[in-house]
Design a protein around this motif. Structure first.
Motif, PDB file in Angstrom:
ATOM      1  N   UNK A  32      62.312  30.075  40.671  1.00 47.31           N
ATOM      2  CA  UNK A  32      62.117  29.604  42.295  1.00 47.31           C
ATOM      3  C   UNK A  32      61.223  30.539  42.418  1.00 47.31           C
ATOM      4  N   UNK A  33      60.684  30.240  43.318  1.00 45.41           N
ATOM      5  CA  UNK A  33      59.056  29.773  43.397  1.00 45.41           C
ATOM      6  C   UNK A  33      58.778  30.757  44.699  1.00 45.41           C
ATOM      7  N   UNK A  34      57.796  32.322  44.540  1.00 49.97           N
ATOM      8  CA  UNK A  34      58.140  33.270  45.655  1.00 49.97           C
ATOM      9  C   UNK A  34      58.432  32.948  47.188  1.00 49.97           C
ATOM     10  N   UNK A  35      59.492  32.927  48.025  1.00 51.62           N
ATOM     11  CA  UNK A  35      59.641  32.813  49.291  1.00 51.62           C
ATOM     12  C   UNK A  35      60.661  31.420  49.224  1.00 51.62           C
ATOM     13  N   UNK A  36      61.119  31.007  48.046  1.00 54.06           N
ATOM     14  CA  UNK A  36      62.317  30.633  48.382  1.00 54.06           C
ATOM     15  C   UNK A  36      62.895  31.128  48.272  1.00 54.06           C
ATOM     16  N   UNK A  37      64.570  30.774  48.395  1.00 53.76           N
ATOM     17  CA  UNK A  37      65.893  31.758  48.743  1.00 53.76           C
ATOM     18  C   UNK A  37      66.373  31.339  47.416  1.00 53.76           C
ATOM     19  N   UNK A  38      66.882  32.352  46.272  1.00 54.58           N
ATOM     20  CA  UNK A  38      67.160  32.239  45.157  1.00 54.58           C
ATOM     21  C   UNK A  38      67.904  30.843  45.143  1.00 54.58           C
ATOM     22  N   UNK A  39      69.380  30.927  45.696  1.00 50.91           N
ATOM     23  CA  UNK A  39      70.409  30.265  45.893  1.00 50.91           C
ATOM     24  C   UNK A  39      69.985  28.442  46.342  1.00 50.91           C
ATOM     25  N   UNK A  40      68.852  28.842  46.832  1.00 52.86           N
ATOM     26  CA  UNK A  40      68.994  27.180  47.379  1.00 52.86           C
ATOM     27  C   UNK A  40      68.547  25.803  46.499  1.00 52.86           C
ATOM     28  N   UNK A  41      68.404  24.822  46.573  1.00 52.71           N
ATOM     29  CA  UNK A  41      68.406  23.806  45.340  1.00 52.71           C
ATOM     30  C   UNK A  41      66.318  23.462  45.767  1.00 52.71           C
ATOM     31  N   UNK A  42      66.843  23.390  44.059  1.00 50.53           N
ATOM     32  CA  UNK A  42      65.496  23.410  43.634  1.00 50.53           C
ATOM     33  C   UNK A  42      64.901  22.097  43.079  1.00 50.53           C
ATOM     34  N   UNK A  43      63.596  21.906  42.888  1.00 48.16           N
ATOM     35  CA  UNK A  43      63.485  21.130  41.715  1.00 48.16           C
ATOM     36  C   UNK A  43      63.367  21.516  40.506  1.00 48.16           C
ATOM     37  N   UNK A  44      62.862  20.426  39.133  1.00 44.22           N
ATOM     38  CA  UNK A  44      62.919  21.959  38.112  1.00 44.22           C
ATOM     39  C   UNK A  44      61.114  22.499  37.727  1.00 44.22           C
ATOM     40  N   UNK A  45      60.602  22.567  38.963  1.00 45.32           N
ATOM     41  CA  UNK A  45      59.666  22.952  38.530  1.00 45.32           C
ATOM     42  C   UNK A  45      59.842  24.125  40.326  1.00 45.32           C
ATOM     43  N   UNK A  46      60.973  24.740  40.752  1.00 43.50           N
ATOM     44  CA  UNK A  46      61.001  26.092  41.274  1.00 43.50           C
ATOM     45  C   UNK A  46      60.480  25.193  42.091  1.00 43.50           C
ATOM     46  N   UNK A  47      60.188  24.527  42.569  1.00 45.66           N
ATOM     47  CA  UNK A  47      60.236  24.913  44.385  1.00 45.66           C
ATOM     48  C   UNK A  47      61.066  23.985  45.418  1.00 45.66           C
ATOM     49  N   UNK A  48      61.462  23.959  46.527  1.00 49.35           N
ATOM     50  CA  UNK A  48      62.194  23.707  47.531  1.00 49.35           C
ATOM     51  C   UNK A  48      62.500  22.272  47.462  1.00 49.35           C
ATOM     52  N   UNK A  49      63.610  21.792  47.360  1.00 47.43           N
ATOM     53  CA  UNK A  49      63.754  20.489  47.658  1.00 47.43           C
ATOM     54  C   UNK A  49      64.499  20.190  48.990  1.00 47.43           C
ATOM     55  N   UNK A  50      64.402  18.932  49.678  1.00 49.93           N
ATOM     56  CA  UNK A  50      65.099  17.872  50.254  1.00 49.93           C
ATOM     57  C   UNK A  50      64.926  16.670  49.958  1.00 49.93           C
ATOM     58  N   UNK A  51      66.488  15.918  50.152  1.00 50.30           N
ATOM     59  CA  UNK A  51      66.088  14.909  50.069  1.00 50.30           C
ATOM     60  C   UNK A  51      66.862  14.228  51.514  1.00 50.30           C
ATOM     61  N   UNK A  52      65.326  13.019  51.745  1.00 52.42           N
ATOM     62  CA  UNK A  52      64.758  12.888  53.662  1.00 52.42           C
ATOM     63  C   UNK A  52      65.860  11.244  52.935  1.00 52.42           C
TER      64      UNK A  52
END
Length: 188
Positions: A41-61
């Protein structure tokens, strides 16, 4: 006078949530993957939130014109459970998974349909109404490693399916079809 404004702007920038990568979901039952991994997980993202394979936060819209069912399943080590959010409001938690982590084990399942069919994997069904949706999630309970410590890494999937018609509607449609066939037969 410049310094307080500058520091306030910097503080505000760090307080804002990290920009999430968005994935559009289609109402076709196909699975979209997310991961939870506190190492990538990249810095600034809660490590237990859903992320994409590249380590960025992910949301489904997505935007629905009619109600649909959101399916969420764990497909890594069983024993995980997720909290699911829609537009920042908690929908609920997925079911409790049965921990089966063994020392040196690899993820138990990576096929979402197989994980969905097994009761030891956490899963949840959420009915969503028509409108715009922004689905995110957190790892609420982690599978435990051989030493009893949270593993804090897993993968899961989300899928959207249409709300099935009630049985009465199917009965009415089939009855209408039979009446139409009988009418055609009489006129022939």
């Amino acid at each position: 006078m410049f310094k307080p404004r500058f520091f306030a702007a910097v503080a505000l920038a760090f307080a804002l949530p990290a920009q999430a990568q968005t994935v559009a979901l289609a109402v076709d039952g196909s699975w979209s993957e997310f991961v939870v991994d506190d190492f990538s997980a990249e810095s600034g993202i809660d490590p237990l939130s859903w992320i994409a394979d590249d380590g960025s936060a992910i949301a489904f819209d997505f935007t629905l014109s009619a109600p649909a069912i959101l399916k969420v399943v764990d497909a890594g080590f069983s024993g995980d459970s997720f909290q699911v959010f829609d537009n920042g409001i908690s929908l609920a938690f997925t079911s409790a998974g049965i921990n089966n982590y063994r020392d040196g084990a690899t993820p138990s399942v990576i096929d979402f349909d197989t994980a969905w069919s097994q009761t030891n994997f956490s899963r949840g069904l959420f009915q969503l109404g028509a409108g715009s949706h922004h689905i995110t999630g957190l790892l609420a309970v982690s599978a435990l490693d051989a030493e009893g410590l949270p593993f804090n890494a897993t993968l899961g999937g989300v899928a959207l399916t249409a709300v099935p018609l009630p049985a009465g509607a199917w009965l009415m449609l089939s009855g209408s079809g039979l009446l139409a066939a009988a009418a055609r037969r009489r006129s022939a």
